[in-house]
Design a protein around this motif. Structure first.
Motif, PDB file in Angstrom:
ATOM      1  N   ARG A 152      55.196  60.824 102.509  1.00  0.00           N
ATOM      2  CA  ARG A 152      55.230  59.639 101.651  1.00  0.00           C
ATOM      3  C   ARG A 152      55.355  60.049 100.181  1.00  0.00           C
ATOM      4  O   ARG A 152      55.931  59.323  99.374  1.00  0.00           O
ATOM      5  CB  ARG A 152      53.967  58.802 101.884  1.00  0.00           C
ATOM      6  CG  ARG A 152      54.100  57.362 101.456  1.00  0.00           C
ATOM      7  CD  ARG A 152      55.233  56.671 102.164  1.00  0.00           C
ATOM      8  NE  ARG A 152      55.781  55.540 101.400  1.00  0.00           N
ATOM      9  CZ  ARG A 152      56.825  55.619 100.591  1.00  0.00           C
ATOM     10  NH1 ARG A 152      57.437  56.772 100.385  1.00  0.00           N
ATOM     11  NH2 ARG A 152      57.263  54.560  99.945  1.00  0.00           N
TER      12      ARG A 152
ATOM     13  N   TYR B  26      48.247  54.395  93.229  1.00  0.00           N
ATOM     14  CA  TYR B  26      49.205  53.546  93.940  1.00  0.00           C
ATOM     15  C   TYR B  26      49.866  54.277  95.115  1.00  0.00           C
ATOM     16  O   TYR B  26      49.875  53.775  96.241  1.00  0.00           O
ATOM     17  CB  TYR B  26      50.250  52.968  92.977  1.00  0.00           C
ATOM     18  CG  TYR B  26      51.217  52.039  93.672  1.00  0.00           C
ATOM     19  CD1 TYR B  26      50.878  50.717  93.915  1.00  0.00           C
ATOM     20  CD2 TYR B  26      52.447  52.508  94.138  1.00  0.00           C
ATOM     21  CE1 TYR B  26      51.735  49.867  94.591  1.00  0.00           C
ATOM     22  CE2 TYR B  26      53.316  51.666  94.825  1.00  0.00           C
ATOM     23  CZ  TYR B  26      52.953  50.350  95.045  1.00  0.00           C
ATOM     24  OH  TYR B  26      53.793  49.518  95.729  1.00  0.00           O
ATOM     25  N   PRO B  27      50.416  55.490  94.892  1.00  0.00           N
ATOM     26  CA  PRO B  27      51.007  56.213  96.041  1.00  0.00           C
ATOM     27  C   PRO B  27      49.993  56.480  97.154  1.00  0.00           C
ATOM     28  O   PRO B  27      50.331  56.411  98.332  1.00  0.00           O
ATOM     29  CB  PRO B  27      51.489  57.536  95.432  1.00  0.00           C
ATOM     30  CG  PRO B  27      51.679  57.245  93.993  1.00  0.00           C
ATOM     31  CD  PRO B  27      50.642  56.224  93.638  1.00  0.00           C
ATOM     32  N   GLU B  30      49.457  53.275  99.045  1.00  0.00           N
ATOM     33  CA  GLU B  30      50.627  53.008  99.881  1.00  0.00           C
ATOM     34  C   GLU B  30      50.671  53.945 101.091  1.00  0.00           C
ATOM     35  O   GLU B  30      50.950  53.520 102.208  1.00  0.00           O
ATOM     36  CB  GLU B  30      51.897  53.164  99.037  1.00  0.00           C
ATOM     37  CG  GLU B  30      52.917  52.114  99.369  1.00  0.00           C
ATOM     38  CD  GLU B  30      54.289  52.681  99.488  1.00  0.00           C
ATOM     39  OE1 GLU B  30      54.405  53.884  99.800  1.00  0.00           O
ATOM     40  OE2 GLU B  30      55.251  51.931  99.275  1.00  0.00           O
ATOM     41  N   HIS B  33      48.085  52.849 103.532  1.00  0.00           N
ATOM     42  CA  HIS B  33      48.540  51.637 104.228  1.00  0.00           C
ATOM     43  C   HIS B  33      49.444  52.031 105.407  1.00  0.00           C
ATOM     44  O   HIS B  33      49.304  51.520 106.503  1.00  0.00           O
ATOM     45  CB  HIS B  33      49.301  50.749 103.236  1.00  0.00           C
ATOM     46  CG  HIS B  33      49.632  49.381 103.766  1.00  0.00           C
ATOM     47  ND1 HIS B  33      48.665  48.478 104.130  1.00  0.00           N
ATOM     48  CD2 HIS B  33      50.820  48.759 103.989  1.00  0.00           C
ATOM     49  CE1 HIS B  33      49.242  47.365 104.551  1.00  0.00           C
ATOM     50  NE2 HIS B  33      50.558  47.506 104.488  1.00  0.00           N
ATOM     51  N   THR B  82      44.189  47.932 102.000  1.00  0.00           N
ATOM     52  CA  THR B  82      45.242  48.570 101.202  1.00  0.00           C
ATOM     53  C   THR B  82      46.412  47.605 101.007  1.00  0.00           C
ATOM     54  O   THR B  82      47.053  47.609  99.957  1.00  0.00           O
ATOM     55  CB  THR B  82      45.736  49.871 101.868  1.00  0.00           C
ATOM     56  OG1 THR B  82      46.020  49.600 103.251  1.00  0.00           O
ATOM     57  CG2 THR B  82      44.711  50.974 101.781  1.00  0.00           C
ATOM     58  N   GLY B  83      46.677  46.756 102.015  1.00  0.00           N
ATOM     59  CA  GLY B  83      47.747  45.763 101.891  1.00  0.00           C
ATOM     60  C   GLY B  83      47.456  44.777 100.771  1.00  0.00           C
ATOM     61  O   GLY B  83      48.344  44.429  99.982  1.00  0.00           O
ATOM     62  N   LEU B  86      48.058  46.488  97.505  1.00  0.00           N
ATOM     63  CA  LEU B  86      49.497  46.595  97.226  1.00  0.00           C
ATOM     64  C   LEU B  86      50.049  45.255  96.733  1.00  0.00           C
ATOM     65  O   LEU B  86      50.926  45.226  95.864  1.00  0.00           O
ATOM     66  CB  LEU B  86      50.264  47.049  98.476  1.00  0.00           C
ATOM     67  CG  LEU B  86      50.029  48.493  98.935  1.00  0.00           C
ATOM     68  CD1 LEU B  86      50.750  48.760 100.249  1.00  0.00           C
ATOM     69  CD2 LEU B  86      50.505  49.479  97.874  1.00  0.00           C
ATOM     70  N   ALA B  90      52.180  44.161  93.255  1.00  0.00           N
ATOM     71  CA  ALA B  90      53.587  43.873  93.560  1.00  0.00           C
ATOM     72  C   ALA B  90      54.274  42.969  92.534  1.00  0.00           C
ATOM     73  O   ALA B  90      55.419  43.184  92.166  1.00  0.00           O
ATOM     74  CB  ALA B  90      53.681  43.249  94.950  1.00  0.00           C
ATOM     75  N   ARG B 157      58.467  47.062 106.364  1.00  0.00           N
ATOM     76  CA  ARG B 157      59.366  48.134 105.912  1.00  0.00           C
ATOM     77  C   ARG B 157      60.601  47.580 105.225  1.00  0.00           C
ATOM     78  O   ARG B 157      61.251  48.259 104.425  1.00  0.00           O
ATOM     79  CB  ARG B 157      59.768  49.025 107.108  1.00  0.00           C
ATOM     80  CG  ARG B 157      60.430  50.328 106.693  1.00  0.00           C
ATOM     81  CD  ARG B 157      59.488  51.149 105.818  1.00  0.00           C
ATOM     82  NE  ARG B 157      60.130  52.235 105.075  1.00  0.00           N
ATOM     83  CZ  ARG B 157      60.635  52.104 103.856  1.00  0.00           C
ATOM     84  NH1 ARG B 157      60.623  50.939 103.251  1.00  0.00           N
ATOM     85  NH2 ARG B 157      61.171  53.141 103.228  1.00  0.00           N
TER      86      ARG B 157
END
Lengths: 159, 166
Positions: A152, B26-27, B30, B33, B82-83, B86, B90, B157
């Motif tokens: 990732r 952030y990474p 993600e 997640h 985590t969602g 995010l 966003a 995705r």
């Protein structure tokens, strides 16, 4: 020949060029197969490793779970490698200078070696030593989830 | 307040701004997640495949549900938490295309299905869970769950491809 030259040659090869010209839907499908492969591999090894730690689906023994999940792991690996090559080849020269890519590949190789040596030996043993089972489970989980996390990171470092 | 306004407010909040601007957090959120799918999505698929009769046919359903429940709940907690983080990072671009709302709709459907299954079958799984042929309702719940959660992952995705503003 440097890796840079090799990766540039891969990108310039006719196969890679035609893959790069494929419609966007194929790129999206490759991403989806990569996720499907990730879930197949990670969930399978998670189930076996939890069992080695003495938790999770304890109805079965670790060898039973290892045996049962073997085809899922193999299918997942095939999905991962094929979709990975599909994503890598058309822009190989972009991946080559990315440290996260090399870190992921090194971790992947180590994870594979452990998977088919230590993990296979311990997970299929009827009564492995407790400390060895715990050690194997932790190493295996760290390696495979590490591969995912490093993967990732490729996108974030390139951006 | 429209969905777009709500996302803007979330984005402008201290949490949203600091997440969107952070170099590492952030990474990591993600990545977590995505990888937590191995627990949440992977284990629910396993359960669904048992209900639909594809795998673990000799394993009584109530044992499967009981032994996997803490890991499933833990996995879904991580994926959901985590969602939500995010979503804070966003911004309103998230709802410019219908992908994200569609994803939420299927999460809602899958949730309703899980609730219905739990109330109608989950509590007395000990009575039917060891049968060779499971009750039709439990099989249907397995199929609905399998299809909905798969669509949730696929739609998730697709967000960066089809929503503008990313």
């Amino acid at each position: 020949m440097s890796t840079e030259t090799i990766f540039q040659a891969i990108q310039n090869s006719s196969v890679a060029v035609s893959l790069g010209q494929a419609p966007l839907i194929f790129g999206i499908l490759a991403q989806l197969f990569h996720i499907a492969g990730l879930v197949l591999v990670l969930t399978s090894i998670l189930l076996v490793n939890l069992r080695l730690l003495g938790v999770g689906l304890i109805h079965f023994t670790a060898p039973q779970l290892a045996n049962y999940t073997k085809p899922f792991v193999l299918t997942g690996l095939v999905f991962l490698v094929l979709s990975g090559v599909f994503m890598l080849a058309p822009s190989a020269a972009l991946y080559e200078p990315n440290p996260a890519f090399w870190f992921k590949m090194k971790l992947f190789v180590v994870a594979l070696v452990i998977q088919y040596s230590l993990y296979r030996k311990v997970a299929t043993a009827e009564n492995p030593r407790r400390w060895l089972a715990i050690f194997t489970a932790i190493i295996s989980l760290l390696l495979w989830f590490g591969v995912g996390l490093a993967g990732r990171a490729i996108g974030f470092i390139a951006a | 307040m429209s969905a777009s306004d709500l996302l803007q407010t979330m984005y402008d909040s201290p949490l949203g701004t600091s997440l969107a601007e952070s170099l590492y957090v952030y990474p990591l959120v993600e990545g977590t997640h995505l990888l937590s799918l191995a627990l949440s999505f992977g284990l629910i698929v396993l359960t669904d495949l048992r209900l639909t009769g594809f795998i673990f046919k000799t394993l009584p359903v109530h044992i499967l549900l009981h032994q996997l429940r803490p890991w499933l709940i833990g996995g879904f907690t991580i994926t959901f938490a985590t969602g939500i983080l995010l979503t804070f990072a966003a911004g309103p671009g998230l709802v410019e295309a219908p992908i994200f709302p569609l994803k939420l709709l299927f999460i809602f459907l899958a949730g309703l299905n899980a609730l219905w299954f739990e109330l109608k079958f989950g509590r007395n799984a000990g009575e039917w869970g060891a049968e060779a042929v499971l009750p039709a309702g439990a099989q249907v719940a397995g199929w609905i769950s399998l299809v909905s959660w798969s669509l949730v992952v696929i739609l998730g995705r697709l967000i960066p491809y089809l929503d503008s503003g990313f």
